[in-house]
Structure formats: C-alpha cells, structure tokens
Motif scaffolding. Structure first.
Motif, short mmCIF file in Angstrom:
data_model
loop_
_atom_site.label_atom_id
_atom_site.label_comp_id
_atom_site.label_asym_id
_atom_site.label_seq_id
_atom_site.Cartn_x
_atom_site.Cartn_y
_atom_site.Cartn_z
N ILE A 217 -14.69 24.58 44.99
CA ILE A 217 -15.16 23.76 46.10
C ILE A 217 -14.12 22.69 46.43
O ILE A 217 -13.71 21.93 45.56
CB ILE A 217 -16.50 23.10 45.77
N ASP A 218 -13.73 22.65 47.68
CA ASP A 218 -12.81 21.62 48.16
C ASP A 218 -13.65 20.54 48.83
O ASP A 218 -14.09 20.69 49.97
CB ASP A 218 -11.81 22.23 49.15
N TRP A 219 -13.89 19.45 48.12
CA TRP A 219 -14.78 18.40 48.61
C TRP A 219 -14.21 17.65 49.81
O TRP A 219 -14.91 16.86 50.45
CB TRP A 219 -15.11 17.43 47.48
N ARG A 220 -12.93 17.92 50.15
CA ARG A 220 -12.34 17.29 51.33
C ARG A 220 -12.83 17.95 52.62
O ARG A 220 -12.67 17.39 53.70
CB ARG A 220 -10.81 17.38 51.25
N PRO A 262 -14.09 11.99 48.59
CA PRO A 262 -14.52 13.37 48.41
C PRO A 262 -14.73 13.72 46.94
O PRO A 262 -13.85 13.49 46.10
CB PRO A 262 -13.38 14.17 49.02
N GLY A 263 -15.91 14.23 46.64
CA GLY A 263 -16.26 14.60 45.27
C GLY A 263 -17.01 13.52 44.52
O GLY A 263 -17.57 13.78 43.44
N GLU A 264 -17.09 12.32 45.07
CA GLU A 264 -17.75 11.19 44.38
C GLU A 264 -19.27 11.29 44.53
O GLU A 264 -19.79 11.58 45.61
CB GLU A 264 -17.26 9.88 44.99
N VAL A 265 -19.97 11.07 43.44
CA VAL A 265 -21.43 11.02 43.48
C VAL A 265 -21.82 9.65 44.02
O VAL A 265 -21.55 8.62 43.40
CB VAL A 265 -22.03 11.25 42.08
N ILE A 266 -22.44 9.63 45.20
CA ILE A 266 -22.72 8.37 45.88
C ILE A 266 -24.20 7.99 45.85
O ILE A 266 -24.56 6.89 46.27
CB ILE A 266 -22.23 8.41 47.35
N VAL A 271 -26.06 13.30 45.14
CA VAL A 271 -25.49 13.37 46.48
C VAL A 271 -23.98 13.16 46.34
O VAL A 271 -23.55 12.14 45.78
CB VAL A 271 -26.09 12.32 47.41
N VAL A 272 -23.21 14.12 46.85
CA VAL A 272 -21.76 14.11 46.66
C VAL A 272 -21.07 13.93 48.02
O VAL A 272 -21.38 14.64 48.98
CB VAL A 272 -21.27 15.42 46.01
N VAL A 305 -24.26 7.85 39.41
CA VAL A 305 -23.55 7.44 40.61
C VAL A 305 -22.17 6.93 40.20
O VAL A 305 -22.05 6.16 39.24
CB VAL A 305 -24.34 6.38 41.38
N GLY A 306 -21.16 7.35 40.88
CA GLY A 306 -19.79 6.97 40.55
C GLY A 306 -19.00 8.05 39.85
O GLY A 306 -17.76 8.02 39.83
N GLU A 307 -19.71 9.01 39.19
CA GLU A 307 -19.01 10.15 38.63
C GLU A 307 -18.40 10.96 39.77
O GLU A 307 -18.79 10.83 40.93
CB GLU A 307 -19.94 11.01 37.78
#
Length: 311
Positions: A217-220, A262-266, A271-272, A305-307
């Motif tokens: 997965i490309d979170w960008r 991108p990819g951060e758990v917010i 929720v990513v 959150v933050g991972e």
C-alpha cells in the motif's frame, strides 16, 4: 451442436455448467494440468476438470499447444483429441494458454471466447480486478470470435453489469461468471445468425496480470484509490502494510475526512492519513492470523494515534 470447451478456474466451470444444462454435446474439455495446492501442496485438479470428470467428459491437459514448441508432444496429442472430437465450435473461458492458429482453425465455426469486460476496454488477464481498481462504473461480458491477437477478435454479444461501491473482485467475479454462462448459451443457440462487430480502435486498455508485489500500500495515494485497490485485490493479493516492523494485511477500508502524514494513524479506528483524505481500516489480518474486523485485531494488538503504517 458439438462444443469443445477450454477453461480452467471457477469462472470457466460455471460457463461449462451452463452449456451442459442447455443440452449441448461436449465431447472434449481442455484445461490446465493439475497444480500443487493447499498446505500439503498436493496436486489438485482445476474447477473445470472436476466438473468434466463428474459429467463423464474426456479431458486433455496439455502443457502447451505449439506443435513446434517445448511441449510439442502434448500439442500433438491435443490435436488428435480435437480432431477426434469433431467440434462445431470451441468455447474458451480463462483457459490460461494462448491458442495457436491451428487450434482456432480446427472447429468448424472457430473459437468463441467469454471475456469479463466490455471490449475493447480491459483486454488481457485481469479485467475484473482492473475495472474495480480504475473506478469504472460498469463492466460486463463480451462473447468474442477469437483470432490470433490478444482479445482482439470481433464481438458477437455483450452484456453490461454495474460495479457497486462495495464490490470486491470475488463478489463481482461471481456475478460476471453467471452472466457469462447465460450469454454463451445465448450465443451458441444463435451461432449461425450472430453479427460480427469489429472492436473499435478507440478505448483500448490492457488488464495486466495481478502481481503479488502490487499488494504493498502506497499511503501517498488518495484514500479513494487505496480503497478501490483493496477491493480489487480481494481475494488476491490483498493489501499489505508494515506497522512497527510487523506485516499487516489490510482487506477493507472506508474513505473518511482527515489529514496527516501519509501512513500516520490520526484517529482511533484506526484512521490512517493518505495522500488525499484518510482511510478507516475496517478489516485486518496479522501474519499467521485470520482476517477479521479491525475491532478484533485491536484487541490483540492495539494501535495508538501517532503510530505509522509504512508501505
């Protein structure tokens, strides 16, 4: 009418079922050789072979069909079987081997292909996956008179099918397989009166084979694109991301508002953040575990959150 059938997976087996149920004589079935499968890697017959054996139909499983190629002996044996079958027509569905000209010329009315797209869009190996991945609003099935090209033959019949917002490849596959079965029966029943329509030169796209490497997965990317890819790659190869060094399979997600790296758990859920918008992950799987709802995953492995998920 005598109908030779060539196909391998369940998509093709459903078409074979429909042809037999309609009362056509099937003197021969071609399918791929048995392959190792399962935990024990035991040889397993294709879905088409299983149906043919159950119906008492002779089966040929050549490794190749080129009379001058590596598997020339297999091809020669298949040629003898095809000539003996004395077929009016051959129906081909997800067979897995390219048919050389001698095969196309053997049945009196040539070879008809059941292709799971609205040709000329999504010629090639993975039309169902690529239609979902691209966000197409509809797809369908085309019955095509085969020629030597890659899904380039004249069109005979076409039926459309809407792509729903929650369709996975597995779900859409089943609807298109049933549609293909009914459409090929219609084509065979009217084979002497069908009109051949050349494919337009405009709108050609290719559905390249799905590769396992595409699961990363490309979170960008925008959240909507990632969500479609997850559905397109279900059941294979799924989506894969890394969380604190652990590989995690991501099966489903919902597009939501949100922003971050991108990819951060917010937010909880989890929720990513994506390149545009965010994705609430709803179905996950740990290495060696079973796929299931995110809530079950979080009980075994909480995600703060933050991972950050990496590709």
């Amino acid at each position: 009418m005598r109908v030779v059938f060539a196909g391998t997976p369940e998509f093709a087996a459903i078409a074979l079922d429909a042809i037999l149920a309609a009362g056509f004589t099937v003197p021969l079935v071609l399918t791929q050789p048995d392959r190792p499968a399962g935990r024990g890697m035991k040889l397993q017959a294709s879905a088409v072979k299983q149906r043919a054996v159950a119906a008492g139909i002779p089966v040929a499983q050549p490794q190749g069909l080129k009379l001058d190629g590596k598997y020339a002996a297999d091809a020669a044996a298949a040629r003898e079987a095809l000539l003996a079958a004395d077929a009016d027509v051959m129906v081909v569905a997800a067979y897995g081997l390219i048919l050389p000209q001698w095969v196309l010329d053997t049945p009196r009315r040539g070879c008809l292909n059941i292709h799971a797209s609205l040709l000329p869009r999504w010629r090639g190996a993975a039309p169902i996956h690529r239609a979902i991945e691209a966000g197409d609003a509809e797809t369908g099935v085309t019955i095509m008179q085969m020629d030597a090209g890659l899904d380039t033959g004249d069109m005979l019949l076409m039926a459309r099918e809407a792509i729903r917002g929650d369709d996975t490849t597995a779900v859409l596959h089943d609807r298109l397989a049933a549609l293909g079965g009914s459409l090929i029966v219609e084509a065979l029943q009217a084979v002497t009166s069908l009109t051949r329509t050349p494919q337009p030169a405009e709108g050609v796209t290719y559905a390249h084979k799905i590769e396992k490497v595409e699961s990363a997965i490309d979170w960008r990317q925008p959240a909507a694109e990632i969500e479609r890819r997850l559905r397109a790659f279900d059941p294979f190869p799924g989506g894969v991301a890394t969380l604190a060094g652990e590989a995690v399979k991501v099966w489903r997600g919902e597009v939501v508002n949100g922003q971050g790296q991108p990819g951060e758990v917010i937010a909880p859920g989890p929720v990513v953040a994506c390149g545009q918008g965010a994705l609430r992950l709803t179905e996950l799987q740990r290495a060696g575990g079973k796929r299931g709802p995110a809530s079950a995953f979080l009980q075994a492995r909480p995600i703060a959150v933050g991972e950050r998920f990496e590709a």
